[in-house]
Design a protein around this motif. Structure first.
Motif, mmCIF file in Angstrom:
data_model
loop_
_atom_site.group_PDB
_atom_site.id
_atom_site.type_symbol
_atom_site.label_atom_id
_atom_site.label_comp_id
_atom_site.label_asym_id
_atom_site.label_seq_id
_atom_site.Cartn_x
_atom_site.Cartn_y
_atom_site.Cartn_z
ATOM 1 N N GLY A 179 0.813 -1.212 0.000
ATOM 2 C CA GLY A 179 0.000 0.000 0.000
ATOM 3 C C GLY A 179 0.844 1.258 0.000
ATOM 4 N N VAL A 180 1.899 1.279 0.813
ATOM 5 C CA VAL A 180 2.781 2.454 0.881
ATOM 6 C C VAL A 180 3.493 2.660 -0.449
ATOM 7 C CG1 VAL A 180 4.843 3.407 1.993
ATOM 8 C CG2 VAL A 180 3.080 2.281 3.378
ATOM 9 N N ALA A 181 3.876 1.565 -1.113
ATOM 10 C CA ALA A 181 4.607 1.660 -2.382
ATOM 11 C C ALA A 181 3.791 2.354 -3.471
ATOM 12 C CB ALA A 181 5.028 0.266 -2.855
ATOM 13 N N LEU A 182 2.470 2.316 -3.374
ATOM 14 C CA LEU A 182 1.625 2.973 -4.377
ATOM 15 C C LEU A 182 1.783 4.491 -4.344
ATOM 16 C CD1 LEU A 182 -1.633 0.848 -3.941
ATOM 17 C CD2 LEU A 182 0.045 0.699 -5.796
ATOM 18 N N LEU A 183 2.297 5.025 -3.224
ATOM 19 C CA LEU A 183 2.517 6.473 -3.102
ATOM 20 C C LEU A 183 3.831 6.924 -3.736
ATOM 21 C CD1 LEU A 183 1.523 6.827 0.677
ATOM 22 C CD2 LEU A 183 0.054 7.200 -1.320
ATOM 23 N N LEU A 184 4.618 5.968 -4.186
ATOM 24 C CA LEU A 184 5.975 6.254 -4.647
ATOM 25 C C LEU A 184 5.990 6.724 -6.101
ATOM 26 C CD1 LEU A 184 9.011 5.990 -3.835
ATOM 27 C CD2 LEU A 184 8.926 3.660 -4.751
ATOM 28 N N ARG A 185 6.744 7.777 -6.340
ATOM 29 C CA ARG A 185 7.006 8.242 -7.715
ATOM 30 C C ARG A 185 8.437 7.854 -8.068
ATOM 31 N NH1 ARG A 185 5.979 14.459 -7.423
ATOM 32 N NH2 ARG A 185 7.200 14.056 -5.536
ATOM 33 N N VAL A 186 8.596 7.138 -9.174
ATOM 34 C CA VAL A 186 9.897 6.568 -9.540
ATOM 35 C C VAL A 186 10.360 7.131 -10.871
ATOM 36 C CG1 VAL A 186 11.134 4.447 -10.087
ATOM 37 C CG2 VAL A 186 9.410 4.449 -8.270
ATOM 38 N N PRO A 187 11.587 7.676 -10.934
ATOM 39 C CA PRO A 187 12.115 8.126 -12.230
ATOM 40 C C PRO A 187 12.472 6.931 -13.101
ATOM 41 C CG PRO A 187 13.783 8.365 -10.506
ATOM 42 C CD PRO A 187 12.520 7.940 -9.819
ATOM 43 N N GLU A 188 11.937 6.884 -14.319
ATOM 44 C CA GLU A 188 12.253 5.812 -15.259
ATOM 45 C C GLU A 188 13.337 6.293 -16.220
ATOM 46 O OE1 GLU A 188 11.145 2.887 -14.834
ATOM 47 O OE2 GLU A 188 9.364 3.157 -13.578
ATOM 48 N N GLU A 189 13.950 5.348 -16.920
ATOM 49 C CA GLU A 189 15.051 5.681 -17.821
ATOM 50 C C GLU A 189 14.541 6.436 -19.048
ATOM 51 O OE1 GLU A 189 18.864 6.105 -18.793
ATOM 52 O OE2 GLU A 189 18.207 5.024 -17.012
ATOM 53 N N ASN A 190 15.229 7.537 -19.393
ATOM 54 C CA ASN A 190 14.920 8.283 -20.614
ATOM 55 C C ASN A 190 15.933 7.889 -21.682
ATOM 56 O OD1 ASN A 190 12.737 9.819 -19.581
ATOM 57 N ND2 ASN A 190 14.187 11.173 -18.531
ATOM 58 N N TYR A 191 15.496 7.126 -22.652
ATOM 59 C CA TYR A 191 16.402 6.660 -23.698
ATOM 60 C C TYR A 191 16.461 7.663 -24.840
ATOM 61 C CZ TYR A 191 16.591 2.090 -21.474
ATOM 62 O OH TYR A 191 16.796 1.067 -20.582
ATOM 63 N N SER A 192 17.694 7.862 -25.349
ATOM 64 C CA SER A 192 17.882 8.734 -26.504
ATOM 65 C C SER A 192 17.790 7.920 -27.786
ATOM 66 C CB SER A 192 19.262 9.416 -26.416
ATOM 67 O OG SER A 192 20.294 8.439 -26.485
ATOM 68 N N GLY A 193 17.866 8.607 -28.897
ATOM 69 C CA GLY A 193 17.795 7.903 -30.174
ATOM 70 C C GLY A 193 18.965 6.970 -30.389
ATOM 71 N N GLU A 194 20.158 7.319 -29.789
ATOM 72 C CA GLU A 194 21.344 6.490 -29.961
ATOM 73 C C GLU A 194 21.255 5.210 -29.137
ATOM 74 O OE1 GLU A 194 24.641 8.893 -28.946
ATOM 75 O OE2 GLU A 194 24.386 10.300 -30.607
ATOM 76 N N THR A 195 20.506 5.261 -28.041
ATOM 77 C CA THR A 195 20.371 4.090 -27.170
ATOM 78 C C THR A 195 18.899 3.703 -27.094
ATOM 79 O OG1 THR A 195 22.218 4.953 -25.866
ATOM 80 C CG2 THR A 195 20.963 3.128 -24.913
ATOM 81 N N PRO A 196 18.439 2.848 -27.975
ATOM 82 C CA PRO A 196 17.016 2.476 -27.971
ATOM 83 C C PRO A 196 16.666 1.678 -26.722
ATOM 84 C CG PRO A 196 18.246 1.084 -29.483
ATOM 85 C CD PRO A 196 19.193 2.146 -29.018
ATOM 86 N N PRO A 197 15.445 1.817 -26.231
ATOM 87 C CA PRO A 197 15.035 1.060 -25.040
ATOM 88 C C PRO A 197 14.901 -0.417 -25.355
ATOM 89 C CG PRO A 197 13.161 2.212 -25.983
ATOM 90 C CD PRO A 197 14.375 2.669 -26.738
ATOM 91 N N PRO A 198 15.156 -1.294 -24.365
ATOM 92 C CA PRO A 198 14.949 -2.730 -24.596
ATOM 93 C C PRO A 198 13.475 -3.023 -24.820
ATOM 94 C CG PRO A 198 15.387 -2.275 -22.266
ATOM 95 C CD PRO A 198 15.610 -1.002 -23.003
#
Length: 398
Positions: A179-198
């Motif tokens: 329940g507490v974890a639902l309050l969490l804001r997490v930064p996700e990876e921002n991929y550039s054009g040179e490094t495509p996301p998996p």
């Protein structure tokens, strides 16, 4: 110049979630062996398997999530691990024999591996780069507190209630964490054009470990093996030396020394680099093990706990910070996973290796030997440091 903020709401939440995960593990580990041999009537070797298979599960969880976190997402990885931990905690109420319990402990271990790797990766992205050493140090205090409070609660509940009450406490804490974890804001990876996301999940053995941090992690593997001798055998050793009363406070002394030192060592790591922490930590841990080997009073036992705590506790957070700093942002999950796999291996398999040694040389000589080996481990670390592998960002800027 104002420092970037460290104690954000999200940093505090992740630290509390990690504390909860580790507390449940240490709470159960001190009581489940007795439950297996007493209530289930299983053998001591089966009880050892029930305890040890959890570590195997944790390593499997780390291997799986380390290379796939950026596919699944950091927040979803953390929530999935916590949900699986809560589900596993509820399944303990099902009584279906020793084989069921072994399988359940493996599943519970996998959940810990996933959730703790995700929480450590998330916190690495929440901490400002200029305060990474300090932040990792504070975050690691959640582990130190849990290692002291978990066994204390477990033993107290075992003395004053039933195993069902212990399970209910663990289950409630695990559900509350979700329940507490639902309050969490997490930064996700921002991929550039040179490094495509998996794009898809990967289970390639070649991507289980981060090669750039393996040499560093070999150091933590070695000192974790040395520390496992304390974690697993100090109570038996204290009984042999008739220091049982002092032994009950050993890990409290360990944890308090870590808590007292972390605010200073974390800032020192950011300001001066890793070598200022690591070399004294080797000396303190080695001295603590040597003192433990000759301890003939309660005060000597507790002082050794403090020295080992300052040494091993700060080595953990320092090497973790170096591992995270050594890789790009999109490799932090794999670097974190690699770090914990090596430390889990040391703590999990160390007691078995040392257990083969004890019948031949005894507890006291074992601790003396481990103290000497800890001091000698400075040599491979020195080699890594001179080659620029064991460094922190501050040292590279100098």
């Amino acid at each position: 110049m104002n420092k970037p903020r460290l104690w954000t709401k999200d940093f505090i939440i992740v630290s509390l979630l990690n504390f909860s995960l580790v507390l449940v593990f240490y709470l159960l580990v001190v009581v489940i062996g007795q439950y297996v041999t007493g209530d289930l009537g299983a053998s001591v070797s089966e009880a050892g398997l029930v305890v040890g298979v959890f570590i195997v599960g944790a390593m499997l969880g780390r291997l799986l999530i380390g290379q796939n976190m950026d596919v699944v997402g950091r927040r979803r990885s953390l929530l999935a691990g916590l949900a699986l931990a809560a589900f596993s905690s509820a399944l303990y109420f099902v009584e279906a024999g020793i084989n069921w319990l072994i399988a359940l402990r493996l599943l519970h271990g996998i959940s810990l591996g996933i959730a703790s790797t995700a929480s450590s990766t998330v916190v690495a992205h929440l901490i400002p780069a200029s305060r990474r050493g300090e932040g990792i140090g504070y975050f690691s205090m959640s582990n130190s507190l849990a290692t002291a409070i978990g066994p204390f609660i477990g033993i107290w509940l075992a003395q004053h209630s039933s195993f069902d009450v212990i399970l209910l406490f663990c289950c409630a804490l695990s559900v509350a964490s979700c329940g507490v974890a639902l309050l969490l804001r997490v930064p996700e990876e921002n991929y550039s054009g040179e490094t495509p996301p998996p794009q898809r999940l990967s289970f390639s053995p070649s991507r289980f470990l981060e090669p750039r941090v393996v040499p560093l992690c070999v150091i933590i593997l070695l000192v974790a093996v040395f520390y496992s001798g304390v974690l697993s055998f100090v109570n038996a050793y204290a009984t042999e030396r008739q220091l049982v009363q002092a032994a009950s406070f050993f890990f409290m002394a360990y944890s308090l020394s870590v808590l007292a030192s972390r605010p200073f060592t974390g800032r020192l790591l950011d300001a001066r680099g890793a070598h200022v922490i690591m070399y004294p930590a080797f000396v303190l841990m080695g001295s603590g093990l040597l003192l433990l080997g000759v301890a003939d009073s309660g005060s000597m036992l507790l002082v050794s706990g403090c020295l080992i705590g300052i040494g091993f506790g700060n080595m953990q957070s320092c090497i973790q910070a170096m591992a995270i700093q050594a890789v790009d942002s999109n490799r932090m999950a794999l670097a974190t996973s690699t770090f914990f796999i090596f430390i889990d291996a040391g703590l999990g398999f160390g007691p078995s290796l040392l257990g083969l040694l004890i019948p031949h040389i005894g507890f006291a000589n074992m601790y003396m030997l481990l103290g000497a080996l800890t001091l000698l481990t400075m040599l491979p670390y020195l080699l890594l440091h001179r080659r620029g592998i064991a460094t922190f960002a501050t040292e590279r800027r100098v």
